[in-house]
Each structure stands twice: as structure tokens, then as C-alpha cells.
Design a protein around this motif. Structure first.
Motif, PDB file in Angstrom:
ATOM      1  N   ASP A 243      93.506   4.701  33.093  1.00  0.00           N
ATOM      2  CA  ASP A 243      92.763   5.954  33.035  1.00  0.00           C
ATOM      3  C   ASP A 243      92.809   6.714  34.364  1.00  0.00           C
ATOM      4  O   ASP A 243      92.363   7.870  34.429  1.00  0.00           O
ATOM      5  CB  ASP A 243      91.299   5.691  32.669  1.00  0.00           C
ATOM      6  N   LEU A 244      93.307   6.072  35.419  1.00  0.00           N
ATOM      7  CA  LEU A 244      93.457   6.750  36.704  1.00  0.00           C
ATOM      8  C   LEU A 244      94.694   7.636  36.673  1.00  0.00           C
ATOM      9  O   LEU A 244      95.528   7.547  35.778  1.00  0.00           O
ATOM     10  CB  LEU A 244      93.586   5.715  37.830  1.00  0.00           C
ATOM     11  N   CYS A 245      94.819   8.518  37.668  1.00  0.00           N
ATOM     12  CA  CYS A 245      95.969   9.431  37.694  1.00  0.00           C
ATOM     13  C   CYS A 245      97.188   8.797  38.355  1.00  0.00           C
ATOM     14  O   CYS A 245      98.291   9.313  38.248  1.00  0.00           O
ATOM     15  CB  CYS A 245      95.604  10.734  38.398  1.00  0.00           C
ATOM     16  N   GLY A 246      97.001   7.701  39.084  1.00  0.00           N
ATOM     17  CA  GLY A 246      98.125   7.025  39.719  1.00  0.00           C
ATOM     18  C   GLY A 246      98.248   7.277  41.204  1.00  0.00           C
ATOM     19  O   GLY A 246      99.080   6.678  41.882  1.00  0.00           O
ATOM     20  N   HIS A 247      97.400   8.165  41.758  1.00  0.00           N
ATOM     21  CA  HIS A 247      97.466   8.483  43.184  1.00  0.00           C
ATOM     22  C   HIS A 247      96.593   7.571  44.042  1.00  0.00           C
ATOM     23  O   HIS A 247      96.722   7.556  45.265  1.00  0.00           O
ATOM     24  CB  HIS A 247      97.011   9.928  43.430  1.00  0.00           C
ATOM     25  N   CYS A 248      95.685   6.860  43.428  1.00  0.00           N
ATOM     26  CA  CYS A 248      94.676   6.089  44.158  1.00  0.00           C
ATOM     27  C   CYS A 248      95.320   5.111  45.144  1.00  0.00           C
ATOM     28  O   CYS A 248      96.323   4.472  44.838  1.00  0.00           O
ATOM     29  CB  CYS A 248      93.802   5.304  43.189  1.00  0.00           C
ATOM     30  N   ALA A 249      94.707   5.000  46.330  1.00  0.00           N
ATOM     31  CA  ALA A 249      95.134   4.095  47.404  1.00  0.00           C
ATOM     32  C   ALA A 249      96.451   4.520  48.046  1.00  0.00           C
ATOM     33  O   ALA A 249      96.928   3.850  48.957  1.00  0.00           O
ATOM     34  CB  ALA A 249      95.245   2.644  46.910  1.00  0.00           C
ATOM     35  N   HIS A 250      97.021   5.627  47.596  1.00  0.00           N
ATOM     36  CA  HIS A 250      98.225   6.143  48.232  1.00  0.00           C
ATOM     37  C   HIS A 250      97.822   7.229  49.220  1.00  0.00           C
ATOM     38  O   HIS A 250      97.502   8.356  48.839  1.00  0.00           O
ATOM     39  CB  HIS A 250      99.193   6.710  47.197  1.00  0.00           C
ATOM     40  N   GLU A 251      97.749   6.878  50.499  1.00  0.00           N
ATOM     41  CA  GLU A 251      97.357   7.773  51.587  1.00  0.00           C
ATOM     42  C   GLU A 251      95.906   8.229  51.493  1.00  0.00           C
ATOM     43  O   GLU A 251      95.491   9.146  52.185  1.00  0.00           O
ATOM     44  CB  GLU A 251      98.290   8.999  51.652  1.00  0.00           C
ATOM     45  N   LYS A 252      95.132   7.600  50.640  1.00  0.00           N
ATOM     46  CA  LYS A 252      93.746   8.028  50.449  1.00  0.00           C
ATOM     47  C   LYS A 252      92.894   6.875  49.963  1.00  0.00           C
ATOM     48  O   LYS A 252      93.385   5.905  49.383  1.00  0.00           O
ATOM     49  CB  LYS A 252      93.675   9.176  49.454  1.00  0.00           C
ATOM     50  N   CYS A 253      91.598   6.988  50.217  1.00  0.00           N
ATOM     51  CA  CYS A 253      90.632   6.053  49.652  1.00  0.00           C
ATOM     52  C   CYS A 253      89.279   6.749  49.633  1.00  0.00           C
ATOM     53  O   CYS A 253      89.147   7.896  50.066  1.00  0.00           O
ATOM     54  CB  CYS A 253      90.571   4.739  50.440  1.00  0.00           C
ATOM     55  N   ALA A 254      88.271   6.067  49.115  1.00  0.00           N
ATOM     56  CA  ALA A 254      86.924   6.628  49.044  1.00  0.00           C
ATOM     57  C   ALA A 254      85.940   5.612  49.599  1.00  0.00           C
ATOM     58  O   ALA A 254      86.156   4.395  49.520  1.00  0.00           O
ATOM     59  CB  ALA A 254      86.570   6.973  47.599  1.00  0.00           C
ATOM     60  N   ILE A 255      84.840   6.128  50.155  1.00  0.00           N
ATOM     61  CA  ILE A 255      83.778   5.270  50.678  1.00  0.00           C
ATOM     62  C   ILE A 255      82.470   5.707  50.027  1.00  0.00           C
ATOM     63  O   ILE A 255      82.106   6.884  50.063  1.00  0.00           O
ATOM     64  CB  ILE A 255      83.673   5.364  52.210  1.00  0.00           C
ATOM     65  N   GLY A 256      81.773   4.754  49.419  1.00  0.00           N
ATOM     66  CA  GLY A 256      80.570   5.065  48.677  1.00  0.00           C
ATOM     67  C   GLY A 256      79.307   4.987  49.506  1.00  0.00           C
ATOM     68  O   GLY A 256      79.330   4.563  50.672  1.00  0.00           O
ATOM     69  N   PRO A 257      78.175   5.366  48.918  1.00  0.00           N
ATOM     70  CA  PRO A 257      76.901   5.419  49.630  1.00  0.00           C
ATOM     71  C   PRO A 257      76.428   4.080  50.184  1.00  0.00           C
ATOM     72  O   PRO A 257      75.628   4.042  51.117  1.00  0.00           O
ATOM     73  CB  PRO A 257      75.920   5.934  48.566  1.00  0.00           C
ATOM     74  N   ASP A 258      76.942   2.991  49.620  1.00  0.00           N
ATOM     75  CA  ASP A 258      76.578   1.658  50.124  1.00  0.00           C
ATOM     76  C   ASP A 258      77.637   1.070  51.039  1.00  0.00           C
ATOM     77  O   ASP A 258      77.542  -0.089  51.444  1.00  0.00           O
ATOM     78  CB  ASP A 258      76.317   0.705  48.953  1.00  0.00           C
ATOM     79  N   GLY A 259      78.669   1.855  51.355  1.00  0.00           N
ATOM     80  CA  GLY A 259      79.710   1.393  52.269  1.00  0.00           C
ATOM     81  C   GLY A 259      80.912   0.773  51.603  1.00  0.00           C
ATOM     82  O   GLY A 259      81.869   0.394  52.287  1.00  0.00           O
ATOM     83  N   ASN A 260      80.892   0.666  50.273  1.00  0.00           N
ATOM     84  CA  ASN A 260      82.038   0.087  49.579  1.00  0.00           C
ATOM     85  C   ASN A 260      83.241   1.008  49.660  1.00  0.00           C
ATOM     86  O   ASN A 260      83.115   2.231  49.555  1.00  0.00           O
ATOM     87  CB  ASN A 260      81.688  -0.174  48.110  1.00  0.00           C
ATOM     88  N   VAL A 261      84.414   0.419  49.835  1.00  0.00           N
ATOM     89  CA  VAL A 261      85.662   1.164  49.896  1.00  0.00           C
ATOM     90  C   VAL A 261      86.396   1.002  48.573  1.00  0.00           C
ATOM     91  O   VAL A 261      86.596  -0.113  48.094  1.00  0.00           O
ATOM     92  CB  VAL A 261      86.550   0.676  51.058  1.00  0.00           C
ATOM     93  N   TRP A 262      86.763   2.133  47.980  1.00  0.00           N
ATOM     94  CA  TRP A 262      87.477   2.152  46.712  1.00  0.00           C
ATOM     95  C   TRP A 262      88.813   2.864  46.886  1.00  0.00           C
ATOM     96  O   TRP A 262      88.981   3.664  47.809  1.00  0.00           O
ATOM     97  CB  TRP A 262      86.662   2.916  45.661  1.00  0.00           C
ATOM     98  N   PRO A 263      89.779   2.632  45.998  1.00  0.00           N
ATOM     99  CA  PRO A 263      91.060   3.345  46.111  1.00  0.00           C
ATOM    100  C   PRO A 263      90.932   4.844  45.871  1.00  0.00           C
ATOM    101  O   PRO A 263      91.760   5.619  46.332  1.00  0.00           O
ATOM    102  CB  PRO A 263      91.935   2.690  45.039  1.00  0.00           C
ATOM    103  N   CYS A 264      89.888   5.272  45.144  1.00  0.00           N
ATOM    104  CA  CYS A 264      89.560   6.686  44.990  1.00  0.00           C
ATOM    105  C   CYS A 264      88.170   6.765  44.376  1.00  0.00           C
ATOM    106  O   CYS A 264      87.584   5.745  44.015  1.00  0.00           O
ATOM    107  CB  CYS A 264      90.584   7.438  44.129  1.00  0.00           C
ATOM    108  N   VAL A 265      87.642   7.968  44.232  1.00  0.00           N
ATOM    109  CA  VAL A 265      86.283   8.094  43.702  1.00  0.00           C
ATOM    110  C   VAL A 265      86.196   7.648  42.246  1.00  0.00           C
ATOM    111  O   VAL A 265      85.140   7.198  41.795  1.00  0.00           O
ATOM    112  CB  VAL A 265      85.752   9.537  43.832  1.00  0.00           C
ATOM    113  N   LEU A 266      87.306   7.770  41.512  1.00  0.00           N
ATOM    114  CA  LEU A 266      87.300   7.314  40.125  1.00  0.00           C
ATOM    115  C   LEU A 266      87.528   5.812  40.018  1.00  0.00           C
ATOM    116  O   LEU A 266      87.145   5.196  39.024  1.00  0.00           O
ATOM    117  CB  LEU A 266      88.391   8.048  39.328  1.00  0.00           C
ATOM    118  N   GLY A 267      88.147   5.227  41.042  1.00  0.00           N
ATOM    119  CA  GLY A 267      88.508   3.808  40.987  1.00  0.00           C
ATOM    120  C   GLY A 267      87.495   2.888  41.617  1.00  0.00           C
ATOM    121  O   GLY A 267      87.855   1.858  42.204  1.00  0.00           O
ATOM    122  N   ARG A 268      86.222   3.219  41.489  1.00  0.00           N
ATOM    123  CA  ARG A 268      85.180   2.395  42.111  1.00  0.00           C
ATOM    124  C   ARG A 268      85.049   1.018  41.479  1.00  0.00           C
ATOM    125  O   ARG A 268      84.440   0.122  42.061  1.00  0.00           O
ATOM    126  CB  ARG A 268      83.842   3.143  42.083  1.00  0.00           C
TER     127      ARG A 268
END
Length: 302
Positions: free
Chosen positions: A198-223
Motif C-alpha cells: 500500500d506504500l508508494c515505494g519511495h519510503c526509506a529512499h533518501e527520506k524517513c519520518a520521526i514521530g511524536p514519541d521519537g520513533n523513526v519510520w521509513p515514511c509517515v505512512l510506513g509507521r
């Protein structure tokens, strides 16, 4: 893919899970009951400094609704001072005068979601009465202040006026109008387990996301693909670590390397729309570029 070949350039900073809207398709499951999480202002500043040290270029403050985070101005100023380009993804219903000053003073870019050219339909999606009026007025104000602004139209329900919404944004003067389909994450998943497909395929490629509790995800959708936590480890170690590499490999195995050649403007401020997928098709999955489902999403303005 090695860390040397996969430089971290862009990071979503999800500073809060609090939102004044309650969209049924929200991938973050944010709501008026959301919280600001465990990350303190000091934690966010330290993380921003680490991003600058490892050569990141752009950050996007997101939520929830980031303008409801009480220290957003302080974090924007800090990121700007660290040399990072800043964008804020907001529903643009709650922007105080002081925040406009920070936006203009720090060269902030804005992005917003827009669901219809009619107030009734837009407010039905956001479940916040008056949201269309406020969002539209603040789009006009941002443009009057010469603040760069992107608009994204997500196809949420059958018969939604997505083409008209895109045309309305363009008529207002929004130069970049992208789109996407609803993806099955958060409330939009309706209890189903999220999948890499269900992801677009870009996650973790030159980008990532950090959530309010400090968790690191490959993108905001890939939590659901949690990597590690910045409260426990330096971001450089997380980005270059075995777990992040494994997540990237898993995503590439499902989507293939070709997915990264098509860039979705819905969430990425460093990229403009590419053809033909956005806005003429309306979302960023190149495997579906010729499908009837894709062409029904937004379509080029008539």
C-alpha cells in the motif's frame, strides 16, 4: 543499498498527533484527542541538529495539525538557523499572526490538503464545520504574502469533486497541485493490517519520518515499519543501521527500484509534479499509471 548511496535528504517531523479535524482517511489516526507525544522541545532541537550534521536538506513539520503544537515557531526558527529548508504541511485552519511572521521570516514553504471546491463536501471530509472557509482564506493569505504553497487533493469518496478542487486551487494561484488516492493506513485501513504494497515505494529512499514519541519510520505512512528511536540512539546510527537497510530492502522487494523514478508531490517539498502521473493521473504509483482506477482519481483540468 548502502548509506553512502542512500543519503538522507528529507525528513518528516511529526511533532504532534493532535488535530482539530477528524478525517476518516487519516493515515496518522490523529484527532482532537491526540497528544504531543514524548519528544520535548530539547529532543526535537537535538534531532534537528543531527539532521544538519549528517547533511539533510529539507524538513517538513507535520502532524496531526502542526500549527496546534505550541513550540512550532521555536522549532521552525531552529531548523532555519541550522540551514535546513522548512515546509509545514497544515490544514491551514489555525494559523496565528505570530506564526505568519515566522513563516515569512524563515522562508517557510506551505502545503495543504484540499478536498473539494464546495464547503459542504470539504467539511464533510474533515468533519470540521467551517474548515473549507478557513483553509481557503488562509491559502489566499499565504499567496498574498508570497509564501510558496502546494496543494494536494486526495480522492476520499465516490463522486468527490476532485477535478473541481484542483481547478479551484489553480484558480486561486496555487502553482503546484498534486493528488493521491486514499491509502489503507490509520483510520483509512478500517482495521485491516497495513502492508508494504500500500506504500508508494519511495519510503526509506533518501527520506524517513520521526514521530511524536521519537520513533523513526521509513515514511509517515510506513509507521508500521518502526526502525528505532531517536530518544535512544543518534539519528546517524539509525539511518545507517541494519534495521533501516532491511526495511529499505523489503520495500524495494515489493515495489522494485523503478518506483523511485516517479516522485509524488503530495508529501515531498523538494519535488514538483512529474508527468504523466501528477496531476493528470493523480497519484504516484507508476504501476497503475495506465489503469482506469488511476485516471479516475483527479484528471487533468479541462
Amino acid at each position: 543499498m548502502s548509506a553512502a548511496r542512500n543519503r538522507l535528504k528529507f525528513v518528516w517531523l511529526e511533532v504532534t498527533g493532535l488535530c482539530n479535524e477528524f478525517c476518516g482517511h487519516c493515515y496518522a489516526d490523529s484527532s482532537p484527542k491526540g497528544t504531543h507525544g514524548a519528544m520535548t522541545v530539547r529532543d526535537w532541537k537535538r534531532t534537528i541538529d543531527q539532521l544538519a550534521e549528517i547533511g539533510a536538506l529539507d524538513v517538513q513539520f507535520i502532524g496531526g495539525e502542526p500549527t496546534l503544537y505550541p513550540h512550532l515557531r521555536e522549532l521552525i526558527t531552529h531548523a532555519h538557523g541550522a540551514g535546513l529548508s522548512v515546509e509545514v504541511f497544515s490544514n491551514m485552519t489555525h494559523i496565528q499572526d505570530e506564526l505568519w511572521e515566522t513563516f515569512t521570516g524563515c522562508g517557510v514553504k506551505l502545503a495543504t490538503s484540499y478536498y473539494s471546491d464546495t464547503a459542504e463536501e470539504h467539511d464533510e471530509v474533515t468533519r470540521l464545520r467551517g474548515s473549507h472557509k478557513k483553509t481557503r482564506a488562509n491559502i489566499e493569505k499565504a499567496l498574498s504574502l508570497n509564501i510558496p504553497l502546494r496543494g494536494g487533493v486526495v480522492a476520499v469518496q465516490s463522486g468527490q469533486r476532485v477535478r473541481e478542487a484542483a481547478r479551484d486551487l489553480s484558480a486561486l494561484g496555487v502553482g503546484t497541485v498534486g493528488g493521491d488516492r486514499t491509502r489503507a493506513f490509520g483510520r483509512a485501513g478500517k482495521g485491516a493490517e497495513p502492508t508494504i504494497g500500500d506504500l508508494c515505494g519511495h519510503c526509506a529512499h533518501e527520506k524517513c519520518a520521526i514521530g511524536p514519541d521519537g520513533n523513526v519510520w521509513p515514511c509517515v505512512l510506513g509507521r508500521f515499519l518502526n526502525v528505532r528511536n531517536v530518544l535512544e540512539s543518534p539519528l546517524s546510527e539509525i539511518w545507517e543501521g541494519v534495521r533501516m537497510a532491511a526495511v529499505l530492502a523489503d520495500i524495494s522487494a515489493v515495489h522494485g527500484e523503478g518506483a523511485q523514478s516517479c516522485t509524488p508531490p503530495q508529501f515531498l517539498p523538494m519535488c514538483g509534479p512529474c508527468g504523466p502521473c501528477v496531476p493528470s493521473v493523480g497519484h504516484c504509483d507508476p504501476r497503475e499509471a495506465d489503469s482506469s482506477a488511476a485516471t479516475d482519481t483527479i484528471g487533468a483540468p479541462a
